[in-house]
Enzyme design. Structure first.
Site, PDB file in Angstrom:
ATOM      1  N   CYS A   1       0.812  -1.225   0.000  1.00  0.00           N
ATOM      2  CA  CYS A   1       0.000   0.000   0.000  1.00  0.00           C
ATOM      3  C   CYS A   1       0.844   1.273   0.000  1.00  0.00           C
ATOM      4  O   CYS A   1       0.334   2.345  -0.322  1.00  0.00           O
ATOM      5  CB  CYS A   1      -0.881   0.063   1.235  1.00  0.00           C
ATOM      6  SG  CYS A   1      -1.869  -1.377   1.551  1.00  0.00           S
TER       7      CYS A   1
HETATM    8  O1  KQY Z   1      -4.232  -0.282   2.521  1.00  0.00           O
HETATM    9  C1  KQY Z   1      -4.124   0.703   1.850  1.00  0.00           C
HETATM   10  N1  KQY Z   1      -3.961   0.600   0.568  1.00  0.00           N
HETATM   11  C2  KQY Z   1      -4.230   2.042   2.396  1.00  0.00           C
HETATM   12  C3  KQY Z   1      -4.803   2.078   3.718  1.00  0.00           C
HETATM   13  C4  KQY Z   1      -5.041   3.478   4.112  1.00  0.00           C
HETATM   14  C5  KQY Z   1      -5.360   3.598   5.501  1.00  0.00           C
HETATM   15  C6  KQY Z   1      -5.453   5.001   5.933  1.00  0.00           C
HETATM   16  N2  KQY Z   1      -5.576   5.083   7.331  1.00  0.00           N
END
Ligand code: KQY
Length: 364
Positions: free
Chosen positions: A356
């Site tokens: 992420c």
């Molecule tokens: O898992 C993701 N791709 C992003 C998660 C974002 C979380 C923001 N608190």
């Protein structure tokens, strides 16, 4: 110069390469917001620096950072990591950055999706998100890469492609009411086909239990190579993840990909449930409009949320009894790569993991 094109990647012969194809480098953003990262982001900054340093063994890495953290990030990161100012609301480059596309001449362009913090005013995770919304365009300007502006709310973590005509996403995420409530499933699929240039979209029903992204695909499964997928798994039928992984497995086994192949699916056992401690929750600022962090909440932990880079793979570890098996299994499944693990609890506490926070820029 970077210009915004009126056409689509598909019309112009560009498509999204798989993550396992060669990269020119990796992009990340630096964490700091105190209503998401505990203790003003200090533990997360160490974790991000470790991830960046691990990836930079394999390929060039650029860290985007808000102006007020420039000096701190610069001194915490080794000199071979490029640090550039890119204003942002939070540090999820996978989700707010561009999706790069290439053609068969080796030209590179970028798709700039709309970003609304994983659900906008319906169920988004913070407000505002205007700085994040501009990140993709800034990355493309820095790289002098031409841009397509896609008419779709989408985060990079909600799609995986095999580079051979197949995209995998989850219905839970892309059909969630916080993203594109005025578009039908068919219309969303048409946009995916036009902007990724794929022939087939596989719609896995749901992502990981308690994933605050509304079930991003990159936390539940990923491509290892065309036709071969890794899937987060649990043998514990009483765990709420069991039925999610089991239905994903059934679905994947029943759907041929764009090339007509039956997918080979490898199960990677998840870590034991990881709950936020009261000390961890107590280190996060409370801000109206931002998702709260409560002691005892289960985090969406998965080894699948790893990153493939040139000759390597960087996977999360959680100080959990399943860490060693995940590392060994992935190393066996990726024999041409060196698989390294990085402690990732502090990234998980922010709501995501290594995949992420990274975005690949393909080699041209
Ligand atoms: O898992 C993701 N791709 C992003 C998660 C974002 C979380 C923001 N608190």
């Amino acid at each position: 110069m970077s210009i915004t094109l009126e056409s689509t990647p598909r019309a112009d012969g560009f498509s999204m390469p798989a993550e396992f194809a060669p990269h020119a480098g990796t992009w990340m953003l630096w964490p700091q917001r105190p209503d998401n990262w505990r203790l003003g982001g200090k533990p997360a900054q160490k974790a991000f620096a470790a991830v960046a340093t691990a990836i930079a063994q394999f390929e060039p890495l650029t860290m985007g950072v808000n102006a007020n953290q420039y000096m701190n990030a610069r001194q915490m990161l080794p000199p071979h990591i490029r640090v550039v100012e890119i204003s942002n609301n939070d540090a999820w480059l996978r989700d707010c950055g561009p999706t790069f596309v290439t053609n068969d001449k080796g030209d590179v362009r970028g798709v700039d999706w709309s970003f609304n913090a994983w659900g906008g005013l319906y169920n988004g995770l913070y407000f505002p998100w205007d700085l994040d919304e501009a990140v993709a365009q800034k990355v493309l300007e820095i790289e002098r890469v031409d841009r397509y502006k896609a008419p779709l709310v989408l985060e990079g973590g909600s799609i995986h492609v095999d580079g051979e005509g197949t995209c995998i996403t989850t219905a839970e995420c892309l059909l969630s009411p916080g993203r594109n409530p005025d578009l039908s499933k068919d219309e969303i699929e048409t946009h995916l086909k036009n902007y990724l240039n794929v022939e087939k979209v596989l719609w896995v029903p749901r992502g990981v239990f308690h994933d605050e992204t509304t079930g991003h695909v990159d936390n539940i499964l990923c491509y290892l190579r065309p036709g071969v997928v890794a899937l987060t798994w649990t043998d514990d039928k009483s765990d709420p993840q069991y039925e999610r992984s089991a239905e994903a497995y059934e679905y994947l086994m029943s759907q041929p990909d764009a090339k007509g192949r039956r997918l080979e699916v490898h199960k990677i056992h998840q870590p034991n449930p990881i709950l936020i401690t009261s000390e961890e929750a107590g280190g996060v600022d409370t801000v109206e409009g931002s998702i709260p962090r409560e002691a005892g909440d289960r985090m969406a932990a998965s080894y699948i949320n790893f990153y493939l880079c040139n000759g390597g793979a960087v996977i999360p570890s959680f100080d959990d009894p399943h860490d060693a098996a995940a590392l060994e299994t992935l190393q066996n499944l990726l024999p041409d790569r060196r698989v390294v693990s990085v402690p990732a609890r502090e990234i998980l506490l922010g709501g995501g993991n290594i995949h992420c926070i990274t975005q690949q820029q393909p080699k041209n």
